[in-house]
Design a protein around this motif. Structure first.
Motif, PDB file in Angstrom:
ATOM      1  N   LYS A 117       1.077  -1.076   0.346  1.00 55.21           N
ATOM      2  CA  LYS A 117       0.376   0.001   0.380  1.00 55.21           C
ATOM      3  C   LYS A 117       0.943   1.455  -0.400  1.00 55.21           C
ATOM      4  O   LYS A 117       1.896   1.074   0.460  1.00 55.21           O
ATOM      5  CB  LYS A 117      -1.195  -0.685   1.217  1.00 55.21           C
ATOM      6  CG  LYS A 117      -1.949  -1.410   1.202  1.00 55.21           C
ATOM      7  CD  LYS A 117      -2.821  -1.378  -0.254  1.00 55.21           C
ATOM      8  CE  LYS A 117      -4.247  -2.335   0.220  1.00 55.21           C
ATOM      9  NZ  LYS A 117      -4.982  -2.125  -0.978  1.00 55.21           N
ATOM     10  N   GLY A 118       0.413   1.995  -0.565  1.00 56.77           N
ATOM     11  CA  GLY A 118       1.384   3.460  -0.896  1.00 56.77           C
ATOM     12  C   GLY A 118       2.188   3.028  -1.695  1.00 56.77           C
ATOM     13  O   GLY A 118       2.593   4.913  -2.111  1.00 56.77           O
ATOM     14  N   LEU A 119       2.805   2.294  -2.472  1.00 53.79           N
ATOM     15  CA  LEU A 119       3.920   2.072  -2.750  1.00 53.79           C
ATOM     16  C   LEU A 119       3.875   3.140  -3.812  1.00 53.79           C
ATOM     17  O   LEU A 119       4.450   4.037  -4.749  1.00 53.79           O
ATOM     18  CB  LEU A 119       3.836   0.607  -3.642  1.00 53.79           C
ATOM     19  CG  LEU A 119       5.970   0.751  -4.534  1.00 53.79           C
ATOM     20  CD1 LEU A 119       6.617   1.207  -3.734  1.00 53.79           C
ATOM     21  CD2 LEU A 119       5.493  -0.864  -4.978  1.00 53.79           C
ATOM     22  N   SER A 120       2.022   3.152  -4.694  1.00 52.72           N
ATOM     23  CA  SER A 120       1.791   4.223  -5.880  1.00 52.72           C
ATOM     24  C   SER A 120       2.535   5.343  -6.002  1.00 52.72           C
ATOM     25  O   SER A 120       3.013   6.407  -7.265  1.00 52.72           O
ATOM     26  CB  SER A 120       0.820   3.591  -6.275  1.00 52.72           C
ATOM     27  OG  SER A 120      -0.121   4.354  -5.568  1.00 52.72           O
ATOM     28  N   VAL A 121       2.410   5.656  -4.606  1.00 52.77           N
ATOM     29  CA  VAL A 121       2.609   7.734  -4.238  1.00 52.77           C
ATOM     30  C   VAL A 121       4.325   7.468  -4.237  1.00 52.77           C
ATOM     31  O   VAL A 121       4.290   8.447  -5.317  1.00 52.77           O
ATOM     32  CB  VAL A 121       2.070   7.586  -3.002  1.00 52.77           C
ATOM     33  CG1 VAL A 121       2.603   9.399  -2.841  1.00 52.77           C
ATOM     34  CG2 VAL A 121       0.985   7.933  -3.000  1.00 52.77           C
ATOM     35  N   LEU A 122       4.520   6.964  -4.531  1.00 52.07           N
ATOM     36  CA  LEU A 122       6.046   6.597  -4.388  1.00 52.07           C
ATOM     37  C   LEU A 122       6.603   6.652  -6.068  1.00 52.07           C
ATOM     38  O   LEU A 122       7.753   7.183  -6.414  1.00 52.07           O
ATOM     39  CB  LEU A 122       7.274   5.424  -3.529  1.00 52.07           C
ATOM     40  CG  LEU A 122       7.067   5.887  -2.173  1.00 52.07           C
ATOM     41  CD1 LEU A 122       7.473   4.567  -1.505  1.00 52.07           C
ATOM     42  CD2 LEU A 122       7.765   7.550  -1.338  1.00 52.07           C
ATOM     43  N   VAL A 123       6.424   5.802  -6.764  1.00 48.66           N
ATOM     44  CA  VAL A 123       6.450   5.680  -7.744  1.00 48.66           C
ATOM     45  C   VAL A 123       5.738   6.642  -8.498  1.00 48.66           C
ATOM     46  O   VAL A 123       6.628   7.440 -10.110  1.00 48.66           O
ATOM     47  CB  VAL A 123       5.563   4.210  -8.309  1.00 48.66           C
ATOM     48  CG1 VAL A 123       6.064   4.210 -10.013  1.00 48.66           C
ATOM     49  CG2 VAL A 123       6.247   2.838  -7.731  1.00 48.66           C
ATOM     50  N   MET A 124       4.601   8.196  -8.640  1.00 52.03           N
ATOM     51  CA  MET A 124       4.478   8.843  -9.351  1.00 52.03           C
ATOM     52  C   MET A 124       4.932   9.822  -8.588  1.00 52.03           C
ATOM     53  O   MET A 124       5.892  10.472  -9.403  1.00 52.03           O
ATOM     54  CB  MET A 124       2.852   8.742  -8.143  1.00 52.03           C
ATOM     55  CG  MET A 124       2.507  10.094  -9.675  1.00 52.03           C
ATOM     56  SD  MET A 124       1.039  10.595  -8.532  1.00 52.03           S
ATOM     57  CE  MET A 124       1.755  11.208  -7.674  1.00 52.03           C
ATOM     58  N   ILE A 125       6.065  10.079  -7.643  1.00 55.07           N
ATOM     59  CA  ILE A 125       6.001  10.569  -7.234  1.00 55.07           C
ATOM     60  C   ILE A 125       8.063  10.841  -8.168  1.00 55.07           C
ATOM     61  O   ILE A 125       9.114  11.884  -8.536  1.00 55.07           O
ATOM     62  CB  ILE A 125       6.886  10.988  -5.418  1.00 55.07           C
ATOM     63  CG1 ILE A 125       5.372  11.279  -5.114  1.00 55.07           C
ATOM     64  CG2 ILE A 125       7.586  12.216  -5.427  1.00 55.07           C
ATOM     65  CD1 ILE A 125       5.893  11.594  -4.126  1.00 55.07           C
ATOM     66  N   SER A 126       8.865   9.488  -8.123  1.00 56.71           N
ATOM     67  CA  SER A 126       9.645   9.459  -8.873  1.00 56.71           C
ATOM     68  C   SER A 126       9.669   9.837 -10.076  1.00 56.71           C
ATOM     69  O   SER A 126      10.258  10.059 -10.496  1.00 56.71           O
ATOM     70  CB  SER A 126      10.239   7.729  -8.034  1.00 56.71           C
ATOM     71  OG  SER A 126      10.203   7.575  -6.692  1.00 56.71           O
ATOM     72  N   ALA A 127       8.331   8.894 -11.026  1.00 56.54           N
ATOM     73  CA  ALA A 127       8.299   9.471 -12.235  1.00 56.54           C
ATOM     74  C   ALA A 127       8.271  10.501 -12.725  1.00 56.54           C
ATOM     75  O   ALA A 127       9.104  11.081 -13.807  1.00 56.54           O
ATOM     76  CB  ALA A 127       7.204   8.677 -12.354  1.00 56.54           C
ATOM     77  N   LEU A 128       7.350  10.985 -11.930  1.00 55.81           N
ATOM     78  CA  LEU A 128       7.513  13.266 -11.944  1.00 55.81           C
ATOM     79  C   LEU A 128       8.706  13.189 -12.271  1.00 55.81           C
ATOM     80  O   LEU A 128       9.471  14.687 -12.526  1.00 55.81           O
ATOM     81  CB  LEU A 128       6.316  13.282 -11.020  1.00 55.81           C
ATOM     82  CG  LEU A 128       4.824  13.342 -11.504  1.00 55.81           C
ATOM     83  CD1 LEU A 128       4.264  14.045 -10.458  1.00 55.81           C
ATOM     84  CD2 LEU A 128       4.333  13.612 -12.725  1.00 55.81           C
ATOM     85  N   LEU A 129       9.540  13.473 -11.033  1.00 55.56           N
ATOM     86  CA  LEU A 129      11.209  13.695 -10.807  1.00 55.56           C
ATOM     87  C   LEU A 129      11.267  13.673 -11.569  1.00 55.56           C
ATOM     88  O   LEU A 129      12.305  14.326 -12.291  1.00 55.56           O
ATOM     89  CB  LEU A 129      11.601  13.408  -9.813  1.00 55.56           C
ATOM     90  CG  LEU A 129      10.926  13.954  -7.734  1.00 55.56           C
ATOM     91  CD1 LEU A 129      11.463  13.324  -7.114  1.00 55.56           C
ATOM     92  CD2 LEU A 129      11.173  15.662  -7.803  1.00 55.56           C
ATOM     93  N   LEU A 130      12.107  12.698 -12.501  1.00 63.70           N
ATOM     94  CA  LEU A 130      12.754  11.857 -13.542  1.00 63.70           C
ATOM     95  C   LEU A 130      12.034  12.621 -14.762  1.00 63.70           C
ATOM     96  O   LEU A 130      13.278  12.511 -15.830  1.00 63.70           O
ATOM     97  CB  LEU A 130      12.913  10.436 -13.443  1.00 63.70           C
ATOM     98  CG  LEU A 130      13.066   9.706 -12.478  1.00 63.70           C
ATOM     99  CD1 LEU A 130      13.223   8.112 -12.410  1.00 63.70           C
ATOM    100  CD2 LEU A 130      14.473  10.079 -12.885  1.00 63.70           C
TER     101      LEU A 130
END
Length: 224
Positions: free
Chosen positions: A59-72
């Motif tokens: 749970k919540g891994l999607s938030v980290l993935v989304m933030i990482s994708a936006l930064l990248l």
């Protein structure tokens, strides 16, 4: 007892609404992330399925993935190669029937709203609405252009009048620039004022022009 119940409600309501909104957003992102993992399982070997299932249950891994994708993504398009790739992708989406009308419209709006050099939603003002004897808080979004500007009789500005308590819906108005009264409050303070239906008032600032009575001509230099 009624007094205590209302006091307790005022304490817990903001926290409950905040938790509900954040939970809804995280749940939506988890659903999208799970769909992407299911799609990935169709193209990846069976040995990777167990890892993908573990990611889906986190749970919540999607938030980290989304933030990482936006930064990248932001870092990638900050150079010439990234800009070229972005322009090519925009060209592809702009040539697909049906998709191009949606994609182009959303891109124009997002570029206007979130551009650091844009003027949209940078200023809160007062305008006469819905009639000459009443005022409402609005946000300047720019100036008319093209055919609309050519057919207007005087210098006008475009403002967005949000509805209460949901500011995501509202009305676009074209009003004379001399009838727009600047507010010293920030856009965030103005949004709080609108959403709270006037209950949460920003700090009083005596500076700036005062609202003239209906029918009173504006003094030179008092309006934007």
């Amino acid at each position: 007892m009624k007094k205590y119940l209302l006091t307790g409600l005022l304490v817990w309501l903001p926290l409950a609404v905040t938790v509900w909104v954040l939970s809804s957003v995280v749940g939506m992102l988890d659903g999208i992330f799970a769909s992407l993992l299911v799609a990935a399982k169709t193209v990846l070997p069976l040995s990777a399925h167990a890892t993908l299932d573990g990611w889906r249950d986190t749970k919540g891994l999607s938030v980290l993935v989304m933030i990482s994708a936006l930064l990248l993504t932001g870092a990638a398009v900050s150079n010439m190669v990234g800009q070229w790739l972005l322009n090519q992708s925009n060209r592809v989406f702009s040539n697909i029937p049906i998709v191009k009308s949606i994609y182009t419209s959303v891109k124009q709006v997002s570029d206007t709203l979130f551009s650091s050099s844009g003027q949209a939603f940078r200023e809160a003002v007062l305008v006469r609405y819905p009639h000459a004897e009443s005022y409402t808080v609005a946000f300047v979004t720019g100036k008319p252009s093209g055919e609309v500007a050519a057919k207007l009789p005087t210098d006008m500005v475009t403002v967005y009048v949000p509805t209460t308590p949901n500011p995501t819906s509202g009305y676009m108005l074209l009003v004379p620039s001399t009838d727009v009264i600047k507010l010293n409050m920030s856009v965030d303070e103005a949004l709080k004022y609108v959403i709270s239906m006037g209950v949460v008032a920003p700090p009083t600032n005596a500076g700036g022009p005062q609202v003239p009575p209906a029918g009173t001509p504006a003094a030179p230099g008092t309006h934007s």
